[in-house]
Design a protein around this motif. Sequence first.
Motif, PDB file in Angstrom:
ATOM      1  N   TRP A 469       0.853  -1.182   0.000  1.00 31.49           N
ATOM      2  CA  TRP A 469       0.000   0.000   0.000  1.00 31.49           C
ATOM      3  C   TRP A 469       0.891   1.235   0.000  1.00 31.49           C
ATOM      4  O   TRP A 469       2.118   1.137   0.133  1.00 31.49           O
ATOM      5  CB  TRP A 469      -0.974  -0.009   1.174  1.00 31.49           C
ATOM      6  N   VAL A 470       0.264   2.382  -0.160  1.00 25.73           N
ATOM      7  CA  VAL A 470       0.990   3.652  -0.223  1.00 25.73           C
ATOM      8  C   VAL A 470       0.462   4.566   0.884  1.00 25.73           C
ATOM      9  O   VAL A 470      -0.757   4.676   1.079  1.00 25.73           O
ATOM     10  CB  VAL A 470       0.825   4.324  -1.601  1.00 25.73           C
ATOM     11  N   GLU A 471       1.363   5.204   1.600  1.00 29.17           N
ATOM     12  CA  GLU A 471       1.005   6.192   2.603  1.00 29.17           C
ATOM     13  C   GLU A 471       1.532   7.554   2.170  1.00 29.17           C
ATOM     14  O   GLU A 471       2.526   7.643   1.430  1.00 29.17           O
ATOM     15  CB  GLU A 471       1.558   5.808   3.969  1.00 29.17           C
ATOM     16  N   VAL A 510       5.975   3.812  -0.092  1.00 23.93           N
ATOM     17  CA  VAL A 510       5.512   2.491  -0.527  1.00 23.93           C
ATOM     18  C   VAL A 510       5.750   1.522   0.625  1.00 23.93           C
ATOM     19  O   VAL A 510       6.890   1.315   1.060  1.00 23.93           O
ATOM     20  CB  VAL A 510       6.252   2.027  -1.791  1.00 23.93           C
ATOM     21  N   MET A 511       4.660   0.924   1.132  1.00 22.14           N
ATOM     22  CA  MET A 511       4.711   0.133   2.356  1.00 22.14           C
ATOM     23  C   MET A 511       4.274  -1.314   2.085  1.00 22.14           C
ATOM     24  O   MET A 511       3.542  -1.599   1.139  1.00 22.14           O
ATOM     25  CB  MET A 511       3.792   0.749   3.422  1.00 22.14           C
ATOM     26  N   ALA A 512       4.723  -2.189   2.952  1.00 25.50           N
ATOM     27  CA  ALA A 512       4.277  -3.586   2.951  1.00 25.50           C
ATOM     28  C   ALA A 512       4.263  -4.067   4.387  1.00 25.50           C
ATOM     29  O   ALA A 512       4.763  -3.389   5.296  1.00 25.50           O
ATOM     30  CB  ALA A 512       5.180  -4.461   2.081  1.00 25.50           C
ATOM     31  N   VAL A 519       6.714  -2.215   6.847  1.00 21.78           N
ATOM     32  CA  VAL A 519       8.052  -2.084   6.270  1.00 21.78           C
ATOM     33  C   VAL A 519       7.968  -1.076   5.132  1.00 21.78           C
ATOM     34  O   VAL A 519       7.132  -1.217   4.236  1.00 21.78           O
ATOM     35  CB  VAL A 519       8.566  -3.433   5.733  1.00 21.78           C
ATOM     36  N   GLN A 520       8.837  -0.051   5.173  1.00 23.06           N
ATOM     37  CA  GLN A 520       8.888   0.931   4.086  1.00 23.06           C
ATOM     38  C   GLN A 520       9.832   0.424   3.016  1.00 23.06           C
ATOM     39  O   GLN A 520      11.029   0.259   3.232  1.00 23.06           O
ATOM     40  CB  GLN A 520       9.361   2.287   4.601  1.00 23.06           C
ATOM     41  N   ALA A 719      -5.004   6.291   3.611  1.00 22.94           N
ATOM     42  CA  ALA A 719      -3.630   6.405   4.092  1.00 22.94           C
ATOM     43  C   ALA A 719      -3.610   7.062   5.456  1.00 22.94           C
ATOM     44  O   ALA A 719      -4.344   8.000   5.742  1.00 22.94           O
ATOM     45  CB  ALA A 719      -2.794   7.237   3.116  1.00 22.94           C
ATOM     46  N   LYS A 720      -2.734   6.544   6.335  1.00 24.50           N
ATOM     47  CA  LYS A 720      -2.592   7.148   7.656  1.00 24.50           C
ATOM     48  C   LYS A 720      -1.710   8.380   7.571  1.00 24.50           C
ATOM     49  O   LYS A 720      -0.680   8.384   6.911  1.00 24.50           O
ATOM     50  CB  LYS A 720      -1.980   6.126   8.630  1.00 24.50           C
TER      51      LYS A 720
END
Length: 722
Positions: A469-471, A510-512, A519-520, A719-720
């Motif tokens: 996902w994207v934050e 970009v996160m997972a 994890v960035q 997104a947070k």
Amino acid sequence: MSIWLSTALTAALLAAPDPSVETFEYTIQKGDSCAKIAKSVYGDRKHHEVIHQYNRWLGPTLPHHLEEGQVLVLPKSLPPALPDAEVTAARRKVEAKPPEKPEWKKASPGLDLYRGWRVNTQERASAEITFRDYSRIELRENTLVIIYGGSRTRARRKTTEATLDRGAMRTRLAAYAGKPKDSAVTVTTPSAVAEFDGGSTLVTVDPEGTSRVANHGEGKASVRSKKGGKRVKVGSKMGSKVKKGAKPTKPKPLPPTPQWDKRAPAIFVAPSGSGTVTGRWTPSDEAKSYRVEISRQADGREMVSSQTVPGTITEFEGKQLAPGDYYISIAAIDDDSFESPPSAPVKLSLVSVPLLTPGAAPLPALDDPDAAAAAGPTEVPRGTRLDVPRGLQCRVDDGELSRSPMLRDAGEHTVTCVTEDDVAVPGFTVVVVDYQIAAAAEASTAVRGKTALASFSVDASVPLPRRLWVEAPEGFLVAAPVKGIGLDEGTWSVRVHADRDAPDEASLFVMADAGGEKVQLGTVPLSVVDPKDVTPETKVEPEPAAEGRELHIVETGVLGGAIFPASDHDLYQERFARSLGYESLNVAAPTFGFRLGYYPIRWVGLELENTMAPTATRDTGEDSLLFAVRGHIVGQLPWRITPTLHVGGGALGANGGAALGRDIDAGFHFGGGVKFYITRWAMLRLDARDTMTEAFGGGLTHSPEVTLGFSAVLGRRSAKKE
């Protein structure tokens, strides 16, 4: 494992009785024995073996106590000849054939063997054969044996017979198979005839036909030349050699059994998939070589591998093993090819440490052990987390011990572990690879107060994440990224909305997820401009209308409005009505209900509705209730103000009481409307449709409807804010 339990497990492996034989149930009476029952049912006490064959829970053919009231299953007549033996284990390529056929076939566990059958093991193969008296022989690689089963000598001595043509065969004679003088195994080789009572022995035949008999246990062993002559007794831990045409040599002591180094580790860890166990032993001056065997059972069954190493080597490695417990034995071989009794098995445990990769990225699977060994250390993406099982803690390099350490830095790293008792556990090496995140264009641009489309690529030598996902920082909203549809492999796109107070420059993250921790993976640069600064050269994406920008959206809500029932409707059932005849309904009726829609892509969706409309008849004023259940396909242009079209079918019904009775008609409907998104998660919706049903007297009639609804939008990711 107790002798009785081992016996029962062996019995469970023996061939099942022939299902074509008709059976009956026999209830054990006081004073019964197997021999007495066999005499009564089949006329001969020796047929007690049939009772055991059809009632394997009894165990081997030992004298044992039968309890009154137990039920036996017995064949009504004697079945065909029972097999002399059965293949109870086979590793790699093992073949067998009956004496009357020239072709070999695969010898799998469960294969029945009769007198004269041959069993052959190929390179690196092994097999186990269990006889009807529960004695076993184990065949090593490149071994050919002929099965002759049991027979009776003049002295009524029961003997299991086999011929070893070449290779190596270990006999394991069950102590419970009978008294030593009541049973035996006779093995014939090209140069010798050997007989064994109990215990464990090893018989080998080399390429010249020379036989070696090694008594590894406490049983009795003897050997003579195949041409005849005096039999030579071979005592415990002794061995004798017989060349073709010669007498057996005087028995000599076997080389001493090697001793395991007790300081060597007994627990090992491996990443997801397979791993390695190691061991070492103290050297022996008499050993020219050593034989190492790895099995899954403490008694040597389920052999995984075996190898012979030079006498200068005192360590071994078992590679590409699945997680579990293994039992390792070692034997010394002297310069005359006599082999010592194997050591007591050492238990080594291989514990799996699963690797939780970011975004559930799959790890490469190498099914071929040789290819897996050549591939070297496992490669994993940065951010992979170790899911250490209970009883262990692990560290990465010199890091802190933990049950969930993370591989945060690219490069080669060593994972080591300790037990709860602070005993060191050998680890493994992994290579951590970084993901390369890059904007698909030189820079993505967003306009304040509008929504734009940003694209980025993810590249690495390891498989890409399945989920990410994207934050975004304060001042931005981002949707869930989309991969694959209309895009290059490894490329994602994401909708970005910039608030009016968004900064000029920002980064998307970009996160997972790896084992519950974010994890960035990288960042994507983003430029923000004012609407007045937008020039023809500045490409600003409109609200996305491309297929697949948002997937699997759910819309659920309520609706209200008005329906205009047809004056010639056919919602009338005379047998349920108590009026004088057919009546029309009021011109209009309020309607309300709920709807549920599923949109696999933003362009098209499926929707269900359930509505009710209270009304009355025009002439008599009798209350009536209209209701509808329908489903339709929705096509739309996915903008903030979204025009829609829909078409579908369902049922329109009425509960008309005394005036009309109860009736339900099938209907077809079509219409259009418009959606207005108040926010990303809420919308208003206006619809108009026409429902066509059967008309009173025949044909079709029309019932128009107008509704206004409110729906919640589910499935979008928010997104947070950082």
